[in-house]
Motif scaffolding. Sequence first.
Motif, PDB file in Angstrom:
ATOM      1  N   LYS A  12      38.744  26.067  94.520  1.00 45.60           N
ATOM      2  CA  LYS A  12      39.709  26.898  93.772  1.00 45.60           C
ATOM      3  C   LYS A  12      41.118  26.216  94.024  1.00 45.60           C
ATOM      4  O   LYS A  12      41.934  25.964  93.106  1.00 45.60           O
ATOM      5  CB  LYS A  12      39.464  28.294  93.787  1.00 45.60           C
ATOM      6  CG  LYS A  12      40.552  29.069  92.656  1.00 45.60           C
ATOM      7  CD  LYS A  12      39.918  29.638  91.811  1.00 45.60           C
ATOM      8  CE  LYS A  12      40.784  30.588  91.068  1.00 45.60           C
ATOM      9  NZ  LYS A  12      41.829  29.891  90.627  1.00 45.60           N
ATOM     10  N   ALA A  13      41.573  26.383  95.255  1.00 46.43           N
ATOM     11  CA  ALA A  13      42.900  26.075  95.588  1.00 46.43           C
ATOM     12  C   ALA A  13      43.246  24.472  95.360  1.00 46.43           C
ATOM     13  O   ALA A  13      44.322  24.298  94.822  1.00 46.43           O
ATOM     14  CB  ALA A  13      43.146  26.414  97.342  1.00 46.43           C
ATOM     15  N   ALA A  14      42.386  23.674  95.517  1.00 46.07           N
ATOM     16  CA  ALA A  14      42.614  22.331  95.473  1.00 46.07           C
ATOM     17  C   ALA A  14      42.503  22.222  93.905  1.00 46.07           C
ATOM     18  O   ALA A  14      43.326  21.188  93.387  1.00 46.07           O
ATOM     19  CB  ALA A  14      41.131  21.587  95.941  1.00 46.07           C
ATOM     20  N   TYR A  15      41.522  22.815  92.977  1.00 42.93           N
ATOM     21  CA  TYR A  15      41.785  22.757  91.715  1.00 42.93           C
ATOM     22  C   TYR A  15      43.049  23.221  91.096  1.00 42.93           C
ATOM     23  O   TYR A  15      43.753  22.336  90.292  1.00 42.93           O
ATOM     24  CB  TYR A  15      40.611  23.353  91.000  1.00 42.93           C
ATOM     25  CG  TYR A  15      40.662  23.580  89.616  1.00 42.93           C
ATOM     26  CD1 TYR A  15      40.106  22.645  88.677  1.00 42.93           C
ATOM     27  CD2 TYR A  15      41.295  24.472  88.819  1.00 42.93           C
ATOM     28  CE1 TYR A  15      40.195  22.599  87.321  1.00 42.93           C
ATOM     29  CE2 TYR A  15      41.422  24.670  87.450  1.00 42.93           C
ATOM     30  CZ  TYR A  15      40.756  23.551  86.743  1.00 42.93           C
ATOM     31  OH  TYR A  15      40.778  23.436  85.266  1.00 42.93           O
ATOM     32  N   VAL A  18      45.697  20.380  92.103  1.00 46.58           N
ATOM     33  CA  VAL A  18      45.481  19.034  91.177  1.00 46.58           C
ATOM     34  C   VAL A  18      46.087  19.639  89.661  1.00 46.58           C
ATOM     35  O   VAL A  18      46.727  18.459  89.179  1.00 46.58           O
ATOM     36  CB  VAL A  18      44.061  18.519  91.201  1.00 46.58           C
ATOM     37  CG1 VAL A  18      43.837  17.415  90.092  1.00 46.58           C
ATOM     38  CG2 VAL A  18      43.878  17.935  92.602  1.00 46.58           C
ATOM     39  N   VAL A  19      45.505  20.494  89.135  1.00 44.75           N
ATOM     40  CA  VAL A  19      46.033  20.812  87.611  1.00 44.75           C
ATOM     41  C   VAL A  19      47.448  21.004  87.715  1.00 44.75           C
ATOM     42  O   VAL A  19      48.131  20.550  86.662  1.00 44.75           O
ATOM     43  CB  VAL A  19      45.134  22.149  87.168  1.00 44.75           C
ATOM     44  CG1 VAL A  19      45.661  22.478  85.950  1.00 44.75           C
ATOM     45  CG2 VAL A  19      43.695  21.604  86.894  1.00 44.75           C
ATOM     46  N   GLY A  20      47.949  21.873  88.561  1.00 43.77           N
ATOM     47  CA  GLY A  20      49.382  21.891  88.714  1.00 43.77           C
ATOM     48  C   GLY A  20      50.099  20.547  88.661  1.00 43.77           C
ATOM     49  O   GLY A  20      51.338  20.482  88.370  1.00 43.77           O
ATOM     50  N   ASN A  21      49.690  19.669  89.367  1.00 47.17           N
ATOM     51  CA  ASN A  21      50.375  18.459  89.616  1.00 47.17           C
ATOM     52  C   ASN A  21      50.267  17.553  88.211  1.00 47.17           C
ATOM     53  O   ASN A  21      50.871  16.440  88.253  1.00 47.17           O
ATOM     54  CB  ASN A  21      49.898  17.562  90.799  1.00 47.17           C
ATOM     55  CG  ASN A  21      50.244  18.207  92.024  1.00 47.17           C
ATOM     56  OD1 ASN A  21      51.395  18.972  92.284  1.00 47.17           O
ATOM     57  ND2 ASN A  21      49.418  17.785  93.239  1.00 47.17           N
ATOM     58  N   CYS A  24      48.044  11.367  85.676  1.00 49.09           N
ATOM     59  CA  CYS A  24      47.392  10.558  84.721  1.00 49.09           C
ATOM     60  C   CYS A  24      45.857  10.508  84.977  1.00 49.09           C
ATOM     61  O   CYS A  24      45.632  10.691  85.853  1.00 49.09           O
ATOM     62  CB  CYS A  24      48.019   9.211  84.665  1.00 49.09           C
ATOM     63  SG  CYS A  24      49.691   8.894  84.352  1.00 49.09           S
ATOM     64  N   ALA A  25      45.179   9.935  84.126  1.00 48.37           N
ATOM     65  CA  ALA A  25      43.965   9.784  84.374  1.00 48.37           C
ATOM     66  C   ALA A  25      43.811   8.635  85.176  1.00 48.37           C
ATOM     67  O   ALA A  25      44.350   7.800  84.970  1.00 48.37           O
ATOM     68  CB  ALA A  25      43.179   9.569  82.705  1.00 48.37           C
ATOM     69  N   GLY A  26      42.225   8.703  85.693  1.00 52.61           N
ATOM     70  CA  GLY A  26      42.045   7.294  86.655  1.00 52.61           C
ATOM     71  C   GLY A  26      41.182   6.413  85.712  1.00 52.61           C
ATOM     72  O   GLY A  26      41.507   6.385  84.455  1.00 52.61           O
ATOM     73  N   VAL A  27      40.555   5.485  86.474  1.00 52.41           N
ATOM     74  CA  VAL A  27      39.626   4.579  85.715  1.00 52.41           C
ATOM     75  C   VAL A  27      38.737   5.103  84.948  1.00 52.41           C
ATOM     76  O   VAL A  27      38.383   4.386  83.979  1.00 52.41           O
ATOM     77  CB  VAL A  27      39.101   3.479  86.732  1.00 52.41           C
ATOM     78  CG1 VAL A  27      40.134   2.661  87.271  1.00 52.41           C
ATOM     79  CG2 VAL A  27      38.134   4.324  87.611  1.00 52.41           C
ATOM     80  N   ASP A  28      38.252   6.220  85.136  1.00 54.91           N
ATOM     81  CA  ASP A  28      37.273   6.877  84.073  1.00 54.91           C
ATOM     82  C   ASP A  28      37.730   7.506  82.694  1.00 54.91           C
ATOM     83  O   ASP A  28      37.273   7.812  82.080  1.00 54.91           O
ATOM     84  CB  ASP A  28      36.436   7.942  84.986  1.00 54.91           C
ATOM     85  CG  ASP A  28      37.233   9.217  85.162  1.00 54.91           C
ATOM     86  OD1 ASP A  28      38.451   9.158  85.089  1.00 54.91           O
ATOM     87  OD2 ASP A  28      36.757  10.099  86.036  1.00 54.91           O
ATOM     88  N   GLY A  29      39.256   7.569  82.802  1.00 51.60           N
ATOM     89  CA  GLY A  29      40.028   8.049  81.769  1.00 51.60           C
ATOM     90  C   GLY A  29      39.948   9.576  81.328  1.00 51.60           C
ATOM     91  O   GLY A  29      40.302  10.215  80.429  1.00 51.60           O
ATOM     92  N   MET A  30      39.260  10.340  82.481  1.00 59.10           N
ATOM     93  CA  MET A  30      39.324  11.855  82.438  1.00 59.10           C
ATOM     94  C   MET A  30      40.785  12.283  82.528  1.00 59.10           C
ATOM     95  O   MET A  30      41.258  12.122  83.605  1.00 59.10           O
ATOM     96  CB  MET A  30      38.256  12.237  83.466  1.00 59.10           C
ATOM     97  CG  MET A  30      38.349  13.735  83.144  1.00 59.10           C
ATOM     98  SD  MET A  30      37.348  14.823  84.674  1.00 59.10           S
ATOM     99  CE  MET A  30      35.927  13.988  84.753  1.00 59.10           C
ATOM    100  N   GLU A  31      41.284  13.150  81.582  1.00 58.61           N
ATOM    101  CA  GLU A  31      42.528  13.875  81.987  1.00 58.61           C
ATOM    102  C   GLU A  31      42.386  15.354  82.783  1.00 58.61           C
ATOM    103  O   GLU A  31      41.206  15.821  82.759  1.00 58.61           O
ATOM    104  CB  GLU A  31      43.190  14.041  80.405  1.00 58.61           C
ATOM    105  CG  GLU A  31      43.550  12.954  79.825  1.00 58.61           C
ATOM    106  CD  GLU A  31      44.469  12.234  80.211  1.00 58.61           C
ATOM    107  OE1 GLU A  31      45.484  12.758  80.683  1.00 58.61           O
ATOM    108  OE2 GLU A  31      44.579  10.858  79.736  1.00 58.61           O
ATOM    109  N   VAL A  32      43.476  15.663  83.242  1.00 62.75           N
ATOM    110  CA  VAL A  32      43.264  16.877  84.331  1.00 62.75           C
ATOM    111  C   VAL A  32      42.746  18.083  83.350  1.00 62.75           C
ATOM    112  O   VAL A  32      42.179  18.759  83.855  1.00 62.75           O
ATOM    113  CB  VAL A  32      44.822  17.073  84.729  1.00 62.75           C
ATOM    114  CG1 VAL A  32      44.775  18.461  85.542  1.00 62.75           C
ATOM    115  CG2 VAL A  32      45.186  15.872  85.740  1.00 62.75           C
ATOM    116  N   LEU A  33      43.003  18.291  82.288  1.00 62.76           N
ATOM    117  CA  LEU A  33      42.645  19.362  81.207  1.00 62.76           C
ATOM    118  C   LEU A  33      41.146  19.378  81.026  1.00 62.76           C
ATOM    119  O   LEU A  33      40.809  20.521  80.429  1.00 62.76           O
ATOM    120  CB  LEU A  33      43.445  19.472  80.165  1.00 62.76           C
ATOM    121  CG  LEU A  33      45.025  19.893  80.475  1.00 62.76           C
ATOM    122  CD1 LEU A  33      45.889  20.108  79.131  1.00 62.76           C
ATOM    123  CD2 LEU A  33      45.240  21.069  81.265  1.00 62.76           C
TER     124      LEU A  33
END
Length: 143
Positions: A12-15, A18-21, A24-33
């Motif tokens: 949860k803390a890591a999530y 990451v969401v707070g930071n 951009c999406a990586g090679v898979d195209g997944m956005e943070v949201l």
Amino acid sequence: MIEEIVSRDNMKAAYDRVVGNRGCAGVDGMEVLELKLYLKAHWHTIKASVLDGSYRPQPVKGVEIDKPKGGKRLLGIPTVLDRLLQQAIQQVLNGIFDSKFSPFSYGFRKGKSAHQAIKQALAYANSGSRYVVDITCPNSLTG
């Protein structure tokens, strides 16, 4: 230790981090949201693969950015899921090792900054020290 990394509180803390930071999406195209829904659907499988050692990070997306004084710098952008797991690992390892580091080690540490490092170097110089040692690990991504 691996169980602590994938524990609910640590993830949860890591999530949140990451969401707070954002980022951009990586090679898979997944956005943070998109991460929350993805985790709801796939977390049990992901966690099991981390615990049994079969999880493999995705390739890193290479993106060139302009340097302020000209030229280009290559950035490596992991997928959002890989950033989440990296953050979870960092949190656990930081809790174990940070207290063992020198109080005069400033690189990439919570509560430490480049300005503090410069201030400490100046204090050493003003007290008569004549040398500063900067140890940097070479990295092909930093240019």
